[in-house]
Design a protein around this motif. Structure first.
Motif, short mmCIF file in Angstrom:
data_model
loop_
_atom_site.label_atom_id
_atom_site.label_comp_id
_atom_site.label_asym_id
_atom_site.label_seq_id
_atom_site.Cartn_x
_atom_site.Cartn_y
_atom_site.Cartn_z
N ASN A 282 -38.63 -18.24 -32.75
CA ASN A 282 -38.32 -19.65 -32.99
C ASN A 282 -36.84 -19.83 -33.31
O ASN A 282 -36.18 -20.75 -32.80
N ASN A 283 -36.31 -18.96 -34.17
CA ASN A 283 -34.90 -19.06 -34.56
C ASN A 283 -33.99 -18.78 -33.37
O ASN A 283 -32.97 -19.45 -33.18
N THR A 292 -37.00 -26.42 -30.96
CA THR A 292 -38.00 -25.37 -31.15
C THR A 292 -38.74 -25.12 -29.84
O THR A 292 -38.76 -25.99 -28.95
N PRO A 293 -39.37 -23.95 -29.70
CA PRO A 293 -40.17 -23.70 -28.50
C PRO A 293 -41.27 -24.75 -28.30
O PRO A 293 -41.53 -25.17 -27.17
N THR A 294 -41.89 -25.17 -29.38
CA THR A 294 -42.97 -26.16 -29.27
C THR A 294 -42.44 -27.49 -28.74
O THR A 294 -43.05 -28.12 -27.86
N LYS A 295 -41.31 -27.92 -29.26
CA LYS A 295 -40.72 -29.17 -28.79
C LYS A 295 -40.32 -29.07 -27.32
O LYS A 295 -40.54 -29.98 -26.54
N PHE A 296 -39.72 -27.91 -26.94
CA PHE A 296 -39.31 -27.71 -25.53
C PHE A 296 -40.53 -27.76 -24.62
O PHE A 296 -40.49 -28.36 -23.55
N ARG A 297 -41.63 -27.14 -25.04
CA ARG A 297 -42.84 -27.12 -24.23
C ARG A 297 -43.40 -28.54 -24.03
O ARG A 297 -43.93 -28.86 -22.97
N ASN A 298 -43.26 -29.38 -25.02
CA ASN A 298 -43.86 -30.70 -24.97
C ASN A 298 -42.96 -31.78 -24.40
O ASN A 298 -43.40 -32.92 -24.22
N VAL A 299 -41.71 -31.43 -24.13
CA VAL A 299 -40.78 -32.44 -23.58
C VAL A 299 -41.20 -32.80 -22.16
O VAL A 299 -41.46 -31.93 -21.34
#
Length: 299
Positions: A282-283, A292-299
């Protein structure tokens, strides 16, 4: 991410049949015309690797997802796809014609290796925009392929190999001359080339290759049987980046691909890319992308 699509799966998906000669001793080759889509909107070709090579002349608007890059075709282009790079097509309704040929590695056994050419290398140019005049020339090559494959000539597959190379060299001649200048290969360049080959060999991550094994500069130095300082100097002299930067860049590229195109969760992706803790991943990802990886995945 799914395993690489095999030739049998390609034929089943596209035509609902499998040729009898798909595993003959000569290797496999076939050529097709691109037909306009009857289903609207057109269904995208799924994002995954294929275990065969493909050369496509596409006429009409299209979008190709190559690894973490998105390439737009505005009018017409010649496209080279290979087993190392996952991709998918998104055709628009204005995509109306073209050609493509497919072949496996065995088809060129004892006749050369397509991967020695830039159009089939991970960092090479794979998509070439064409003028109307160039489209006419390339279309002529494909028409000759149809003529040969339907002939009774005993050596027709030798001719077909030559026609594939004709397409390959046609594209490579379009690259700027500066890219084709042969530079003297010294020890630093040899080490750098071997390093990049080892780095690329670890990707893409999928079910059959679930984790990278070389993660640090010292890992690569050990594999190449050179001192890590020697490796770092060679990389810096040839790539103008540090060894660690190149490794991080490639891991970041693969992480973007996996986040967008695999069903693996964040922890699985972190482990596959060599991170001992998901927080470290994550860092790392946030440091390079500011999300974050989660935000990138959901964009």
């Amino acid at each position: 991410m799914e395993d690489a699509e095999k030739l049998e799966e390609f034929y089943q998906r596209k035509f609902d049949w499998i040729p009898d000669n798909i595993h003959n001793d000569l290797g496999h080759f076939n050529v097709f015309r691109v037909e306009p889509f009857t289903v609207k909107p057109p269904r995208p070709v799924p994002y995954r690797r294929r275990d065969y090579y493909k050369v496509t002349l596409i006429i009409g608007e299209s979008t190709i997802h190559y690894a973490d890059r998105v390439l737009k075709i505005g009018k017409q282009a010649l496209v080279f796809s290979n087993p190392q790079i996952p991709y998918k097509w998104e055709h628009s309704e204005s995509m109306h014609s073209g050609y493509y040929c497919i072949f496996n590695q065995h088809f060129f056994r004892q006749y050369g290796n397509p991967e020695q050419y830039e159009v089939y290398q991970p960092n090479g140019l794979h998509v070439f925009d064409l003028s109307d005049e160039q489209v006419a020339k390339v279309s002529g090559v494909y028409e000759r392929m149809f003529e040969e494959i339907n002939s009774d000539y005993i050596h027709k597959y030798d001719v077909l190999r030559n026609l594939v190379f004709e397409l390959l060299h046609f594209a490579m001649k379009m690259q700027p001359n500066s890219n084709l200048v042969k530079q003297q290969i010294d020890a630093n360049q040899r080490i750098s080339t071997l390093f990049m080959e080892l780095l690329e060999r670890q990707f893409p991550i999928d079910d059959s290759h679930p984790k990278i094994n070389l993660r640090s500069a010292s890992d690569f130095a050990t594999q190449l049987n050179v001192h890590v300082n020697h490796l770092n100097r060679a990389i810096k002299n040839t790539a103008q980046k540090t060894t660690t930067q190149l490794i991080s860049d490639r891991i970041l590229q693969e992480s973007k691909v996996m986040l967008k195109h695999s069903s693996w969760n964040i922890s699985e992706i972190a482990y596959a890319l060599g991170f001992s803790e998901v927080t470290h991943f994550n860092n790392f990802f946030k440091k390079h992308t500011e999300m974050t990886p989660t935000k990138f995945r959901n964009v």
